[in-house]
Design an enzyme around this catalytic site. Structure first.
Site, short mmCIF file in Angstrom:
data_model
loop_
_atom_site.label_atom_id
_atom_site.label_comp_id
_atom_site.label_asym_id
_atom_site.label_seq_id
_atom_site.Cartn_x
_atom_site.Cartn_y
_atom_site.Cartn_z
N TYR A 188 -12.48 6.45 -12.79
CA TYR A 188 -12.64 5.24 -11.99
C TYR A 188 -13.34 4.15 -12.81
CZ TYR A 188 -13.69 2.42 -7.84
OH TYR A 188 -13.78 1.41 -6.91
N LYS A 204 -11.41 1.00 -14.26
CA LYS A 204 -11.74 -0.35 -13.78
C LYS A 204 -12.19 -1.25 -14.94
CE LYS A 204 -11.39 -0.26 -9.12
NZ LYS A 204 -10.61 -1.23 -8.33
N ASP A 212 0.87 -1.19 0.00
CA ASP A 212 0.00 0.00 0.00
C ASP A 212 0.90 1.23 0.00
OD1 ASP A 212 -3.25 0.26 1.23
OD2 ASP A 212 -2.04 2.03 0.80
N ASN A 213 0.51 2.26 -0.74
CA ASN A 213 1.31 3.50 -0.72
C ASN A 213 0.76 4.52 0.29
OD1 ASN A 213 -0.98 4.36 -1.98
ND2 ASN A 213 0.04 5.31 -3.73
#
Ligand code: UDP
Length: 317
Positions: A147, A151, A32-33
């Site tokens: 988004y 996706k 995770d960033n």
């Protein structure tokens, strides 16, 4: 025991998935960033045997020589509309480059990989409820497109890696999910309403509140993801995962006010652009292939979520 990579593992959904996989006896590498993920979500996992956290942005490749994995869950991406719209180009990069990097990693490791796709691929749906065969009503140019279209492209890459390179891919389409560890500030309807109710602030209903969503409790959702990952190799999806019980946003506001015992009033604000009018999953496929259906109703799930938010807000004061 498997070694499993979870991207977005410090997010709301990712942190519950990491915990579930550890409970099942697997080793988990959480990637995770911390862009929208929060260290607080995984703090209680850091000293658990088999858990490792690496801060990394999946728009950049992960180095396979440092990695071993049997399975990869690709969850990383900001998921609430205000957060994914704050930097739309980066959202598109996370969806597309992130999927590409993780698929290449899966291929080089010989790992199975699952994509956290979304009901957003259906856009503002003209078919109701939505089955997996419905192709969607999505704008390429609107504020949700970074988004939705990101996706959609990620799904395409998953199916192409399966056809072209024989990677064992799985695609879930996740409908609205809620529960403990939602970010109180990320602007989603469940978190906004609960926080507003607990603080005695007005509940912000966008539009007239007649739009619908179908809300799935997080534990049901992670169970569906694990079942999908472990489904027969030839089953690629896409498969809807969500709770088919459908509520208007106005219904939700009323339930949250009642459950919290709040004296909050309601204010009506403009409906955001391209906000889907209704959304409800047809989960026949998940029932048939994964033997999965949600077990937690909205009222019970909201009670647990409200209890968590009470503590979270008390911690923050
Ligand atoms: N919404 C609302 N008030 C809020 C936040 C959201 O009425 O404070 C509405 C929003 O317009 C949408 C629904 O609730 O119709 C679900 O919004 P959310 O951002 O949780 O997720 P979405 O399903 O739109 O991605």
């Amino acid at each position: 025991m498997s070694r499993i990579i979870v991207t977005g593992g410090a997010g709301f959904l990712g942190s519950h998935l990491c915990e579930k996989l550890l409970d099942l006896g697997h080793a988990v590498l959480c990637v995770d960033n911390l862009h929208t993920g929060r260290e607080a979500n995984i703090r209680h996992l850091l000293d658990r045997a088999g858990f490792e956290f690496v801060r990394h942005d999946i728009t950049l490749p992960l180095h396979p020589e440092r990695m071993e994995a049997d399975q990869i869950y690709n969850l990383a991406c900001p998921a609430s509309p205000p957060r994914y719209q704050a930097d739309p180009i980066y959202t598109a990069e996370t969806n597309v480059l992130g999927a590409l990097n993780m698929l290449r990693l899966a291929r080089s490791l010989g790992a199975r990989i699952l994509q956290a796709g979304t009901s957003e691929v259906y856009g503002d749906p003209a078919e109701h409820p939505q089955t997996e065969s419905y192709r969607g009503n999505v704008s390429t140019s609107g504020i949700r497109a970074c988004y939705d279209e990101g996706k959609r492209m990620a799904e395409t890459l998953f199916f192409d890696f399966r056809r072209q390179h024989g990677v064992e891919t799985k695609v879930a389409r996740i409908f609205n999910t809620y529960g403990p560890r939602m970010d109180p500030g990320d602007g989603r309807v469940v978190s906004n309403f609960i926080v507003q109710a607990l603080r005695g602030e007005d509940i912000t209903v966008y539009g007239d509140g007649s739009q619908t969503r179908s809300f799935c409790y997080v534990d049901d959702l992670t169970e569906g993801l694990v079942r999908l990952m472990n489904s027969p190799p030839e089953f690629a999806g896409p498969v809807n995962l969500g709770n088919p019980a459908e509520f208007t946003v106005a219904d939700l506001a009323g339930m949250v006010v009642a459950l919290t015992g709040s004296r909050s009033g309601t204010i009506f604000l403009p409906l955001p652009q391209d906000d889907p009018a209704r959304r409800r999953p047809d989960i026949s496929l998940a029932k048939r292939v994964l033997d999965w259906a949600p077990a937690v109703g909205l009222e019970d799930g909201l009670k647990k979520t409200v209890a968590w938010f009470r503590e979270e807000l008390a911690r923050g004061q």
